[in-house]
Design an enzyme around this catalytic site. Structure first.
Site, mmCIF file in Angstrom:
data_model
loop_
_atom_site.group_PDB
_atom_site.id
_atom_site.type_symbol
_atom_site.label_atom_id
_atom_site.label_comp_id
_atom_site.label_asym_id
_atom_site.label_seq_id
_atom_site.Cartn_x
_atom_site.Cartn_y
_atom_site.Cartn_z
ATOM 1 N N SER A 92 0.526 -1.214 -0.272
ATOM 2 C CA SER A 92 0.101 0.153 0.304
ATOM 3 C C SER A 92 0.542 0.906 -0.165
ATOM 4 C CB SER A 92 -0.634 0.526 1.386
ATOM 5 O OG SER A 92 -1.579 -0.932 1.528
ATOM 6 N N ARG A 106 11.250 -2.728 -3.278
ATOM 7 C CA ARG A 106 10.365 -3.487 -4.172
ATOM 8 C C ARG A 106 11.370 -2.697 -5.003
ATOM 9 N NH1 ARG A 106 10.566 -6.071 -8.343
ATOM 10 N NH2 ARG A 106 9.070 -6.544 -10.019
ATOM 11 N N THR A 148 2.816 4.235 -12.193
ATOM 12 C CA THR A 148 1.292 3.596 -11.842
ATOM 13 C C THR A 148 0.615 3.789 -13.873
ATOM 14 O OG1 THR A 148 1.457 3.172 -10.625
ATOM 15 C CG2 THR A 148 -0.686 2.493 -11.185
ATOM 16 N N CYS A 197 20.477 -6.760 0.552
ATOM 17 C CA CYS A 197 19.091 -7.183 0.572
ATOM 18 C C CYS A 197 18.521 -6.783 1.804
ATOM 19 C CB CYS A 197 19.343 -8.989 1.212
ATOM 20 S SG CYS A 197 17.081 -9.811 0.882
ATOM 21 N N CYS A 248 12.421 -14.138 1.262
ATOM 22 C CA CYS A 248 11.936 -13.411 -0.239
ATOM 23 C C CYS A 248 11.512 -12.808 -0.109
ATOM 24 C CB CYS A 248 12.459 -13.969 -1.456
ATOM 25 S SG CYS A 248 13.339 -13.563 -2.890
ATOM 26 N N CYS A 261 11.871 -8.873 -4.502
ATOM 27 C CA CYS A 261 12.186 -7.273 -4.244
ATOM 28 C C CYS A 261 13.436 -6.524 -5.943
ATOM 29 C CB CYS A 261 12.892 -6.426 -3.507
ATOM 30 S SG CYS A 261 14.564 -6.692 -2.581
ATOM 31 N N CYS A 291 18.799 -8.656 -5.575
ATOM 32 C CA CYS A 291 19.804 -9.060 -5.182
ATOM 33 C C CYS A 291 20.650 -9.689 -6.735
ATOM 34 C CB CYS A 291 19.934 -10.689 -5.011
ATOM 35 S SG CYS A 291 18.523 -11.502 -5.320
#
Length: 711
Positions: A224, A469, A505, A656, A680, A683, A686
């Protein structure tokens, strides 16, 4: 055990139910099914109907209840109404257990009831076993082979135009054929699906459209907190306000600060958020998913696209989902389920930033070279959603910052958005071309929340969610030619983020709409998907990103030069400067060796405003099946110990944000990289930042990963 897949059957094509049931077992003929007078779901009239098997009883016959009639069948007790269908209560049921999607029965023969994130599933002695996927537990009955389970029920596999779908495959996998297959149920993928069905209605043409989503449900992998520009939605669904879209909080004020360690200096805001809204993007995705389904789009959450399918001429003809029930050692567990082939005349990839299939397509078809594009550059966004004191809450307030806690050579900044219901979304974005291998984006974010201009807002509040992300930041210079033989790449997989706006978006949605129009014409008129590339360059996406092209590379010269150049570009030249700056090294090459930097000492979290990783990870609702092959693969298992640790001080243990990677002593006391793949967050940091590009991110079993959709 065979995994179940549920396919829609539109009500106006269901004149003869028996003709639409495709029995995949010789003992299940059309006479095996009793079709009692169905029950009507009064709350779902006008919506594409689904043939649903609401109760799988360990007795014969099996009863189907299509929700298309209001007449009650005989021999049932009191019907019980839920959101999707009216489900009967047979006399031999002890009680009904309700979850948010439906009512499930618990009868005397059932041993127990198994609860997961999405629903209750029965387990009884006559059932072979329960198999968990992203959406629930699928049941195995002797004599059943190929049922598919979705959010609304368990359905037999039927074709979208009344005939049975083909299940033939040279690879031994089941195969379903569609006109268009879309990978990813985010804003781009759903916009493409909706636009395709809209054109079908306008042209009186019927094309089958399938959307496959690796998250357990639509929106599960979207956290969100988003400042939303409704331009594309106005074009796609002009009546969104009347239709109840979850877009309710307009931007009320827009601030831009430069932070030092102890102070905040106000700068002129370049974002121009007038007319925009503060929203939950996961809620918007779920709403768009319902709109797509109303138009006849088939959406399958919980299935991860892991493979591109080609024909003999290297044309893309669809995707394959990964196998389920494979153990870590590669053996097949009792729950093993072969993947499914989803064949499409056109395939659209809408996987989001650094999509694994999209990256393979870009590389294999040399799409960056065809588009004369530079390499993509990325940032990592780390975010929390808080519930704060009502007296501190200002719905629609938007804040962006630059500067502290990042050093002057590291590009990034923070954001804080006041949403509805006393919720605020706060996050830090760190460009992944940073130099210092000791930098930890997660710990920088924890430091940010202790700034004296931010901490008072969060005190006495409660963290509701945590997530992370990667973001595309290459912009105009890094857009590849998105068209490949048999399909196209849309949304953030191609990289349409407007960096100075921190918005992508609306551009992702528009790209999906343009691809949908090109795909429809390609199927109907025999043209090719190159029209999508041409239309992109004539659209407002191209114009917007061209004007914003120099902001991100300007900051590669440092914070103050970047601010000065950006101000000149924004306020004087307004994006028309006759110069296009180039990106420097790819992000993984920007990492310096550890010997030229000093370790960074981060303060311990206080448990009130800042937190350790396990606490945050719990708030992400991340879950993966533990006994499965790791989806984080090392191309060379020796590189972490021979290169990353001695030369770069093991940066994977810091970049990470879920502590997936850690160096632990082996039996001889030597540090060895251990991968906690179940942590995990998807995102992709890595896959981007590893100095030798030795880590390959692939999809885990469908339904795994974070679960952000509770907001």
């Amino acid at each position: 055990m065979i995994r179940f897949i549920s396919l829609s059957s539109k009500s106006n094509r269901s004149k003869n139910l028996s003709s639409k049931i495709f029995c995949l077992h010789p003992h299940l003929s059309s006479t095996s099914f009793v079709n009692p007078t169905p029950l009507r779901n009064s709350t779902n009239q006008g919506i594409s109907q689904r043939i649903q098997l609401r109760f799988l009883l360990p007795i014969s016959p099996i009863r189907f209840f299509p929700s298309e009639s209001s007449t009650e069948p005989p021999n049932f007790g009191n019907p019980i109404q839920n959101r999707h269908v009216v489900s009967p209560k047979p006399a031999n049921f002890e009680k009904l257990i309700q979850d948010r999607n439906g009512f499930y029965c618990k009868c005397a023969e059932f041993k127990d009831s198994i609860r997961n994130r999405s629903r209750f599933s029965p387990k009884c002695t006559d059932f072979g076993s329960s198999i968990r996927n992203g959406n629930g537990f699928s049941l195995k009955l002797p004599g059943f082979r190929n049922l598919v389970r979705n959010r609304n029920g368990i359905s037999l596999v039927t074709g979208s135009v009344g005939e049975s779908r083909s299940f033939c495959s040279e690879t031994g996998r089941e195969s379903l054929s569609y006109d268009i297959v879309i990978v990813g149920a985010g804003p781009a993928g759903l916009s493409a699906a909706i636009r395709l069905k809209q054109i079908c209605q306008e042209k009186n043409v019927d094309l089958s459209v399938c959307v496959v989503e690796k998250g357990a449900e639509v929106g599960a992998h979207i956290i969100s907190g988003n400042v939303f520009e409704p331009r594309a939605l106005d074009e796609l669904l002009p009546q969104w306000r009347e239709d109840g879209a979850p877009i309710e909080v307009p931007v009320s004020s827009d601030k831009f600060w430069l932070l030092t360690k102890d102070r905040a200096f106000s700068l002129p805001s370049p974002f121009d958020n007038k007319g925009n809204y503060v929203i939950s993007l996961s809620q918007l995705a779920r709403w768009m998913g319902t709109k797509a389904e109303e138009l006849g789009v088939e959406i399958y959450p919980g299935f991860a696209a892991s493979e591109i399918l080609y024909d003999a001429n290297r044309k893309v003809v669809g995707i394959g989902t990964n196998d389920m029930g494979v153990a870590k050692d590669g053996s097949k567990r009792e729950t093993f389920q072969r993947g499914v082939e989803l064949k499409g005349r056109i395939t659209l990839l809408a996987e989001g930033c650094r999509g694994s299939l999209s990256e393979k397509i870009i590389k294999d078809h040399k799409l960056r070279e065809k588009g004369h594009a530079q390499h993509q550059t990325y940032a990592l966004g780390i975010k929390e959603v808080w519930e704060i004191d009502e007296r501190k809450h200002k719905p629609g307030f938007v804040l962006h910052t630059l500067g502290w806690p990042l050093d002057s050579k590291t590009y990034g900044g923070s954001f804080l958005y006041h949403m509805k219901d006393r919720q605020v979304s706060i996050g830090l974005v760190v460009a992944l071309n940073y130099h210092n291998p000791y930098l930890s984006p997660y710990d920088e974010f924890q430091k940010l929340k202790h700034h004296p201009a931010i901490k008072p807002l969060l005190e006495d509040g409660t963290v509701l969610q945590y997530g992370a992300r990667s973001l595309n930041e290459g912009g105009f210079q890094s857009i590849p030619n998105p068209v490949f033989p048999g399909g196209a790449i849309i949304g953030c997989s191609a990289g349409f983020l407007n960096v100075p706006k921190i918005k992508g978006t609306h551009t992702a949605m528009k790209s999906g709409m343009l691809a949908a129009e090109a795909a429809f014409n390609a199927l109907q008129d025999g043209t090719d998907m190159d029209a999508y590339w041409d239309n992109l360059k004539r659209s407002w996406i191209w114009e917007e990103l061209h004007k914003a092209r120099n902001y991100r590379p300007a900051f590669e010269h440092g914070l103050l030069p970047g601010l000065a150049f950006s101000a000149l570009e924004h306020y004087v030249f307004r994006g028309s400067l006759p110069l296009t700056l180039k990106h420097r090294k790819p992000d993984h090459e920007a990492t310096d060796v550890a010997s030229v930097h000093s370790p960074i000492q981060y303060p311990k979290p206080d448990g009130l405003v800042s937190f350790d990783v396990p606490t945050s990870l719990y708030r992400s609702n991340t879950n993966h099946e533990h006994d499965q092959p790791t989806h984080l693969r090392l191309k060379d298992p020796m590189i972490p110990e021979l290169v990353n640790l001695p030369q770069y001080a093991g940066p994977e243990s810091r970049y990470c944000p879920a502590r997936v990677y850690e160096y632990v002593p082996d039996e001889k006391g030597h540090p060895k990289l251990h991968i906690n793949a179940q942590n995990c967050l998807h995102c992709k940091a890595c896959d981007i930042k590893d100095p030798k590009q030795n880590i390959e991110w692939t999809v885990p079993e469908g339904g795994g990963g974070p679960g952000y959709s509770v907001m």
